[in-house]
Structures are given as structure tokens and as C-alpha cells.
Motif scaffolding. Sequence first.
Motif, PDB file in Angstrom:
ATOM      1  N   ARG A 136       0.731  -1.341   0.034  1.00 33.83           N
ATOM      2  CA  ARG A 136       0.210   0.047  -0.049  1.00 33.83           C
ATOM      3  C   ARG A 136       0.810   1.277   0.056  1.00 33.83           C
ATOM      4  O   ARG A 136       0.484   2.288  -0.370  1.00 33.83           O
ATOM      5  CB  ARG A 136      -1.157  -0.128   1.207  1.00 33.83           C
ATOM      6  CG  ARG A 136      -2.009  -0.963   1.057  1.00 33.83           C
ATOM      7  CD  ARG A 136      -3.221  -0.667   1.895  1.00 33.83           C
ATOM      8  NE  ARG A 136      -4.238  -1.784   1.843  1.00 33.83           N
ATOM      9  CZ  ARG A 136      -5.299  -2.136   2.501  1.00 33.83           C
ATOM     10  NH1 ARG A 136      -5.347  -1.210   3.708  1.00 33.83           N
ATOM     11  NH2 ARG A 136      -6.282  -3.022   2.239  1.00 33.83           N
ATOM     12  N   LEU A 137       2.102   1.158   0.416  1.00 30.39           N
ATOM     13  CA  LEU A 137       3.193   2.295   0.328  1.00 30.39           C
ATOM     14  C   LEU A 137       3.620   2.413  -1.301  1.00 30.39           C
ATOM     15  O   LEU A 137       4.838   2.892  -1.389  1.00 30.39           O
ATOM     16  CB  LEU A 137       4.054   2.090   1.494  1.00 30.39           C
ATOM     17  CG  LEU A 137       3.449   2.490   2.805  1.00 30.39           C
ATOM     18  CD1 LEU A 137       4.207   2.113   3.982  1.00 30.39           C
ATOM     19  CD2 LEU A 137       2.873   4.011   2.936  1.00 30.39           C
ATOM     20  N   SER A 138       3.419   1.129  -1.805  1.00 23.54           N
ATOM     21  CA  SER A 138       3.910   1.374  -3.358  1.00 23.54           C
ATOM     22  C   SER A 138       5.228   0.603  -3.500  1.00 23.54           C
ATOM     23  O   SER A 138       6.100   0.746  -4.244  1.00 23.54           O
ATOM     24  CB  SER A 138       3.970   2.427  -4.003  1.00 23.54           C
ATOM     25  OG  SER A 138       2.674   3.058  -4.245  1.00 23.54           O
ATOM     26  N   ALA A 139       5.702  -0.052  -2.205  1.00 25.85           N
ATOM     27  CA  ALA A 139       6.932  -0.823  -2.050  1.00 25.85           C
ATOM     28  C   ALA A 139       6.957  -2.157  -2.801  1.00 25.85           C
ATOM     29  O   ALA A 139       5.857  -2.803  -3.414  1.00 25.85           O
ATOM     30  CB  ALA A 139       7.544  -1.073  -0.796  1.00 25.85           C
ATOM     31  N   ASP A 140       8.018  -2.695  -3.622  1.00 30.77           N
ATOM     32  CA  ASP A 140       8.162  -3.868  -4.166  1.00 30.77           C
ATOM     33  C   ASP A 140       8.654  -4.848  -2.829  1.00 30.77           C
ATOM     34  O   ASP A 140       9.216  -4.396  -1.914  1.00 30.77           O
ATOM     35  CB  ASP A 140       9.411  -4.019  -4.910  1.00 30.77           C
ATOM     36  CG  ASP A 140       9.083  -3.271  -6.458  1.00 30.77           C
ATOM     37  OD1 ASP A 140       7.914  -3.216  -6.878  1.00 30.77           O
ATOM     38  OD2 ASP A 140      10.049  -2.570  -6.566  1.00 30.77           O
TER      39      ASP A 140
END
Length: 310
Positions: A70-74
Motif C-alpha cells: 500500500r506504500l507502493s514498495a516492491d
Amino acid sequence: MSASLGKHLISIEDLGRAGIERILDRAESFVEVAGREIKKVPALRGRTVVNLFYEASTRTSSSFELAAKRLSADVVSVRSAGSSIDKGESLKDTVQTLSAYDPAAIVIRSPHVGAAQLVAGWTPASVINAGDGKHEHPTQALLDVFTLRRRIGDLEGTNIWIVGDVLHSRVARSNILALKRMGASVTVCGPPTLIPREIEALGCEATATLDRRHEADVVYVLRMQRERMHESYVPSLREYAQRYQITASRLRPGQLLMHPGPVNRGIELSADAIDSPQALIGEQVKAGVAVRMAVLYELLVGSPVLAAVA
């Protein structure tokens, strides 16, 4: 206690009250994200978070994975079963291999006390302790405080009882530290064989009976840690349940009930207690993603909130 952050979250002891409150305030903002149609923010876009789990944990691992996404991390998730860990690769070798992927953070859960602290010395990544043996589980304590704060507000003067297998519980230690930081009073209750002798040094009381349970504003029930028991700490689970199981009839009106999950139904909690409107168990699960998003954000993006870990 300092409110500045080093690189890691190993222990609640590294957090002052201001640091805890900052993480909880950040988590509140991420609760709003969960209500959107698109549940993502770009805070960690282009960065990698590794989940390294040497113990099975559906709730914690899925919660961290969802928080990072949800924080757009891989996200790279590594479980011990079926991996090179299973083939005998050492923890240090595994961490050094994973560090070659240049992760921003490594989330580690291990049955061994101190594993997270060791990992912090072997990688340039930030390290988050997702549970190390019977030592600590700081993000569980943070989500529990978050859940309580949303329900009752300021915890100053709140009376909280932690009931059950305190000896084998990393959740108990982290919660005692966090709740005391927030101004609550804490009593631990359980069979004398499952209460550590030194536990009162953390600033809590200890009792072997539920006789005074009506004094509690919150009853926090611990899971019986059967996988950590190698001796007969209680005569039988049936006898344990007779003396310490929390049932709906053992809760007074207005008392709140919590449990870190998963629940052993019919042992530490009865079905009617689990399904009681006084139970916050579902709210604890929901809080996990927002709080872990907040921890990842504050470690990797936000201004310092944690004291540096030696």
C-alpha cells in the motif's frame, strides 16, 4: 526517552511516548487510505521491503506485506520452509544474500531471542522486529495501543490486565512496555509457572488468580504458546481453562477484551467471549496494516521518531 529515530525498530524500549504517539498519529492518516477505492500511496515507490519469516505467522506476515504494497514498495517474502534456509543456510548468509537486492527494510520473525538485533548488524537496510523468540513483538504492541486509543482515547490511568502464558509471550513484554509508556497500569495474571520471576521489574503487578479481574478496564488474553512449551507448565489444558479461561460471564459490563490471535477457542477464551461486543479482536487485526504502514513510513521516509539502537 528520546523521540529521535535510528534505522531500526527492534524493541518498544527504543520508543518514548512521543515516538509512540507519532507512529499512532501517522497510522490514523493511513486508516483513511484504506477507505479509498485505490488503497495506495507512492511513499515507497521504487524501494524494496523483504519479509524474512522463520516462523509461520499468517496475520503478521500478510499484514506487513499488505502495508508495504500500500506504500507502493516492491515486496520479497521469504519463508523458511522450502527455501535455502531449510537447506541449512545460516541467518547471516541469508541476510547478506537478500541485502544484494538493496532492500530499504528487512522485516524479520525468528524463534530466537536477539535475531533482529543481529540482522541489524549485518545489513545496511532498516530492520523491523516482527517477533524474536519470547523477547519482543513491538508492532503488535503498537497496533494494540492504537486499537485502545481509538476506542477509549487517552490511556493515562487505564487499568489493563494481561492474562495467560506471560512466560513464553513476546507480546506481553512489548505490551507492558508500551502501555506503561502511555500511562496505563498493568497487572499480569496466570499460573505461577507461567509468570516470569523478574516481570515486576518492568513496572507491572503480578497475581496468580482472576479474583480481582473486575478492577480491569481492559482484559488482554494471551494465546497458550504450546509450541514453545517443552515441559509441563500446567497440569492440563482443561485445568488451565477452568481457572484462567475468560468467558463472557467472567467479563463485567464495560470491560474490553483483547487477544493477539490466533485464538485457541475453548482454552484461553470461550466462544461467547470471542463473539462478545466487548471484544476488540477484529479491530486489532484491522489496525495491523495501518500501524505497520506507519512504522515503515517513519523508518524510511518520515522524520526521526525512534531512539537509535546500539
